[in-house]
Design an enzyme around this catalytic site. Structure first.
Site, PDB file in Angstrom:
ATOM      1  CG  ASP A   1      -1.566  -2.370  -1.546  1.00  0.00           C
ATOM      2  OD1 ASP A   1      -0.741  -2.049  -2.290  1.00  0.00           O
ATOM      3  OD2 ASP A   1      -2.711  -2.366  -0.652  1.00  0.00           O
TER       4      ASP A   1
ATOM      5  CG  HIS B   1       1.117   0.534   0.136  1.00  0.00           C
ATOM      6  ND1 HIS B   1       0.212   0.185  -1.096  1.00  0.00           N
ATOM      7  CD2 HIS B   1       1.169   1.737  -0.244  1.00  0.00           C
ATOM      8  CE1 HIS B   1      -0.926   0.803  -0.887  1.00  0.00           C
ATOM      9  NE2 HIS B   1       0.134   2.717  -0.721  1.00  0.00           N
TER      10      HIS B   1
ATOM     11  CB  SER C   1      -0.119   4.856  -2.648  1.00  0.00           C
ATOM     12  OG  SER C   1      -1.094   4.065  -1.948  1.00  0.00           O
TER      13      SER C   1
END
Length: 447
Positions: free
Chosen positions: A288, A355, A192
């Protein structure tokens, strides 16, 4: 007894004088950090926090001035001279106000960091869970600067230190002194906001080692797109502009980009990845989950809640909403087109609402992990890193993939995660909500 996944997803919606809803990073923080993995075959290894002594003398400190740190588990056997550095994710702070709040959390202060972290997925020490990297020296660098390890400034009035770039440099120096300088193989990874950091720092990482060392980079869920939201606005661009300006990130962005584009554009990976010299692997869900929640359909872009059900569970989307997500997927594929032409680079873009798939055991390596064709994520990354096979895997569009671990949100709190369309994992909501409410109360105190 069924395994439990303790996972808190907090969305704090505070309307400021300007009417802007803050704390997009709360979503990224929770999505990028899974404390206990439901699919681990056994209790995961827990690794203690190591603070970097003397880092403060170099100005390398967290937002509140405390020492940065990392968790390290030493390699053994054939992996004794191989190093994997994993950069933690957890959103960004783009205003003085939310950076002041952030320094009261583990994302801005060592005082609130967990003293032990479980190592799962790509950090696991078990061959049956992490076949290619289990016996490497594995390090998780904690994220406490709020700008993907890239800022370099401070605000004396608010007692904020934006020192991400210095934290990165000091941590690497510390690890080099602890044996990484002798590495014959190295991999920089991140999830991330940490995945964005692995893109930003990939070539710097390569430059730490002699040419004889095999060095590559992996970005997991780091392809944040400069996308238009459901109202036609630019929610993520506006946020990134605040991060870059407040933390003076521009001085540390690649000149290959800043010589042609504005600094905010050069914080977006789509304008960076084609010019990275070091071999890189991009692992990303085409839809995502963080970008769906916080960039494409945030409350500020959807004040009447038209997208609420859809963004919480893609099964509730109508045809036009699905088409919006398909357009986003197409934008992602266009963003990696030039990048993918290099024989040294790798891709795994699956059509999931997920994610951070390298940190979780059930998505990284398990009997029923997500796959494209007949190959899962860990095998794909391993084949690419060790040059066993070229890997450019792009999934067919939703809804063809039945192997996904799709995140499902109930009323802005994750109470279930859909696993392969069938299994649902329960959560202990009362204790989770108690912890979450504490964060909310702390936020109100900062008003």
């Amino acid at each position: 007894m069924k395994p439990m996944l303790y996972f808190c997803f907090v969305i704090v919606l505070i309307r400021s004088a300007s009417g802007f809803f803050e704390d997009l990073d709360a979503r990224e923080t929770s999505l990028s950090y899974l404390e206990n993995d439901a699919a681990a075959t056994s209790k995961p290894l827990t690794v203690p926090l190591t603070l970097i002594q003397g880092a403060d003398s170099k100005g390398a400190v967290c937002l509140d001035g405390t020492l940065p740190g990392y968790h390290i588990h030493r390699g053994s056997g054939s992996g004794a001279n191989s190093w994997l550095i994993h950069l933690e994710g957890g959103g960004w702070c783009n205003t003085i106000r939310n950076c002041v709040y952030r320094k009261t959390t583990r994302r801005g202060s060592a005082k609130f960091m967990e003293k032990q972290l479980p190592f799962t997925g790509i950090l696991s020490n078990k061959a049956e869970e992490n076949p290619d990297f289990f016996n490497w020296n594995r390090v998780k660098l904690r994220y406490c600067d709020g700008a993907s390890f890239s800022g370099d400034s401070q605000n004396e009035g608010a007692q904020l230190y934006f020192r991400g770039q210095r934290i990165w440099l000091t941590a690497m120096q510390d690890l080099m002194a602890k044996g990484m300088q002798n590495a014959d193989q190295a991999l920089l990874s991140g999830c991330s906001a940490g995945g964005l950091a692995s893109i930003l720092h990939c070539d710097e990482f390569r430059d730490l080692f002699p040419k004889t060392t095999k060095v590559k980079c992996l970005s997991d869920a780091g392809m944040f797109l400069d996308a238009v939201d459901v109202s036609g606005g630019h929610t993520l661009r506006n946020m990134f502009a605040g991060v870059v300006s407040l933390q003076e990130v521009q001085k540390n962005l690649p000149s290959t980009c800043t010589s042609q584009l504005d600094p905010t554009s050069c914080f977006f990976p789509q304008n960076l990845v084609a010019n990275i010299k070091t071999p890189m692997f991009l692992l990303n869900a085409a839809y995502d989950a963080w970008q769906v929640q916080a960039s494409l359909a945030p409350p500020t872009a959807d004040p009447h809640g038209y997208w609420s059900d859809c963004k919480s569970d893609h099964a509730h989307c109508n045809s036009s909403q699905i088409q919006f997500f398909q357009d986003f997927r197409n934008q992602m594929l266009n963003a990696v087109e030039v990048f993918s032409k290099s024989n040294e680079n790798g891709l795994f873009i699956n059509s999931c609402f997920a994610h951070c798939q390298s940190e979780r055991q059930d998505t990284w390596y398990a009997d029923d992990s997500p796959r494209i064709g007949d190959k899962g994520i860990a095998k794909s990354v391993g084949d690419w890193y060790f040059d066993r096979a070229a890997l450019k895997a792009i999934d067919c569009p939703y809804p063809c993939d039945k192997t996904c671990r799709n995140l499902v949100f109930n009323n802005d709190v994750i109470s279930e995660i859909t696993i392969s369309q069938s299994t649902r994992l329960p959560f202990v909501l009362p204790s989770l909500l108690g912890a979450c409410l504490l964060d909310v109360l702390l936020h109100f105190r900062m008003r």
